[in-house]
Design a protein around this motif. Structure first.
Motif, mmCIF file in Angstrom:
data_model
loop_
_atom_site.group_PDB
_atom_site.id
_atom_site.type_symbol
_atom_site.label_atom_id
_atom_site.label_comp_id
_atom_site.label_asym_id
_atom_site.label_seq_id
_atom_site.Cartn_x
_atom_site.Cartn_y
_atom_site.Cartn_z
ATOM 1 N N ASP A 111 -0.770 5.868 -8.696
ATOM 2 C CA ASP A 111 -1.087 5.137 -7.465
ATOM 3 C C ASP A 111 -0.298 5.765 -6.329
ATOM 4 N N MET A 113 -3.508 2.737 8.423
ATOM 5 C CA MET A 113 -3.974 3.905 7.673
ATOM 6 C C MET A 113 -4.704 4.864 8.597
ATOM 7 N N GLU A 138 -4.552 -7.221 5.623
ATOM 8 C CA GLU A 138 -5.569 -6.241 5.250
ATOM 9 C C GLU A 138 -6.030 -5.476 6.497
ATOM 10 N N GLU A 139 -6.286 -6.221 7.546
ATOM 11 C CA GLU A 139 -6.744 -5.588 8.780
ATOM 12 C C GLU A 139 -5.667 -4.654 9.324
ATOM 13 N N LEU A 151 -3.379 -3.161 7.660
ATOM 14 C CA LEU A 151 -3.266 -2.004 6.764
ATOM 15 C C LEU A 151 -4.321 -0.953 7.127
ATOM 16 N N HIS A 152 -5.539 -1.425 7.389
ATOM 17 C CA HIS A 152 -6.612 -0.498 7.745
ATOM 18 C C HIS A 152 -6.296 0.225 9.055
ATOM 19 N N ARG A 156 -7.867 9.194 2.023
ATOM 20 C CA ARG A 156 -9.264 8.895 1.694
ATOM 21 C C ARG A 156 -9.855 7.906 2.692
ATOM 22 N N ARG A 157 -9.023 7.013 3.189
ATOM 23 C CA ARG A 157 -9.489 6.038 4.185
ATOM 24 C C ARG A 157 -9.904 6.763 5.469
ATOM 25 N N ARG A 199 -2.413 8.976 -0.691
ATOM 26 C CA ARG A 199 -3.767 9.334 -1.122
ATOM 27 C C ARG A 199 -4.786 8.345 -0.543
ATOM 28 N N GLN A 200 -4.415 7.075 -0.594
ATOM 29 C CA GLN A 200 -5.327 6.045 -0.074
ATOM 30 C C GLN A 200 -5.558 6.215 1.424
ATOM 31 N N LYS A 240 5.379 -0.162 -7.100
ATOM 32 C CA LYS A 240 4.060 -0.003 -7.721
ATOM 33 C C LYS A 240 3.057 0.694 -6.815
ATOM 34 N N GLU A 241 3.374 0.806 -5.526
ATOM 35 C CA GLU A 241 2.428 1.509 -4.651
ATOM 36 C C GLU A 241 2.500 3.027 -4.848
ATOM 37 N N ILE A 294 -3.401 -13.308 4.420
ATOM 38 C CA ILE A 294 -3.611 -12.053 3.694
ATOM 39 C C ILE A 294 -4.653 -11.168 4.394
ATOM 40 N N ASP A 295 -5.674 -11.800 5.006
ATOM 41 C CA ASP A 295 -6.699 -11.014 5.712
ATOM 42 C C ASP A 295 -6.114 -10.276 6.914
#
Ligand code: SF4
Ligand code: SF4
Lengths: 184, 83
Positions: free
Chosen positions: A123, A36, A29-30, A32-33, A131-132, A127-128, A92-93, A25-26
């Motif tokens: 959501d 983005m 996350e990385e 995704l960042h 903002r990121r 937008r995320q 849901k996103e 999962i990490d």
């Protein structure tokens, strides 16, 4: 600086992707960042180079995606059903619901051959991303979602639609979807 | 339904929230020179008023909190340990 890298080893056959390379999962996350930041920079560079034309380009890209997604949905001429189907496709996103001020009786307003409905996006990955990356809302990247919505609605209902932004906030954005029943 | 609390001690009466809110949820109380909530039922919890208020004087209770997957959990965890 030396980077610590945990190597994944496995057997790879054509068309058979080893599950070990799915990552933890990490790792997601990385990724995704990075994604983005990448998408945000691309959108801002696009705006810098092509000015307002950037909105049109991104809108078209979104619309094409929307039309493709709409092909997977059941055709309907009922706006509420279309919105429900669309919310399932967007997932849901991109959680949105129909919204109306308390003084208004129903979610839809009819005026001269057009129907308007307000959509509140609670959501939103766009937008995320903005903002990121520290970018303002209502820019070209937002047009990706407008295009997507319009494309999907046009496909499902066989009509012509448009989406306008009423208001943006850090926690929700309000948009008006206008449907022209005259057809495409 | 959304419940909005205004911290009257914090509010500096700038009127930014009244200007900003698209649904006319706030109104200025001219006598007190503070904002007041007049149409809570029309609040859609966009929280743009939170961004504009220089005094962070409002609190929205029981709202849908949008996902913010861009928050770096490693950094947040480190900060949480300090604060
Ligand atoms: S959250 Fe949005 S709708 Fe609610 S009071 Fe603030 S600006 Fe108005
Ligand atoms: S924006 Fe903040 S400080 Fe200004 S009137 Fe509204 S609550 Fe008061």
């Amino acid at each position: 600086m030396e980077m610590e890298l945990e190597e994944i080893r496995g057997t790879f056959k054509p068309e058979l992707i080893p599950p070990e390379c799915g990552g933890e999962i990490d790792d997601y996350e990385e990724a995704l960042h990075v994604l983005m930041k990448f998408v945000g920079s691309m959108a801002s560079a696009l705006e810098q180079v092509s000015g307002r034309g950037a909105n049109a380009i991104v809108y078209q890209a979104g619309k094409r995606m929307g039309h493709d997604a709409g092909k997977l949905m059941e055709k309907t001429d009922n706006l509420e059903n279309a919105m429900q189907e669309l919310s399932q496709i967007l997932g849901k996103e991109f959680f949105f619901e129909m919204w109306k001020p308390s003084s208004q009786e129903s979610f839809t307003i009819e005026r001269s051959g057009e129907t308007e409905v307000k959509l509140l996006f609670r959501d939103c990955v766009v937008r995320q991303t903005l903002r990121r990356t520290g970018l303002p809302q209502k820019g070209p990247l937002c047009y990706l979602l407008y295009g997507y919505m319009v494309g999907a609605v046009e496909e499902v209902m066989d009509i012509k639609g448009k989406l306008d932004i009423d208001h943006v906030g850090p926690n929700a954005c309000l948009k008006t979807l206008t449907i022209n029943w005259g057809g495409k | 339904m959304v419940k909005i609390e205004i911290d009257e001690d914090a509010c500096v009466g700038c009127g930014s929230c009244v200007e900003d809110c698209p649904n006319d949820v706030y109104e200025m109380d001219e006598a007190k020179n503070k904002t007041r909530v007049v149409k809570e039922e029309d609040c859609m919890a966009c929280l743009s008023c939170h961004e504009i208020c220089p005094a962070q004087a409002m609190e929205h209770q029981d709202i849908h909190v949008a996902k913010r997957l861009y928050i770096d959990r490693k950094v947040s965890n480190a900060i949480n340990k300090i604060i």
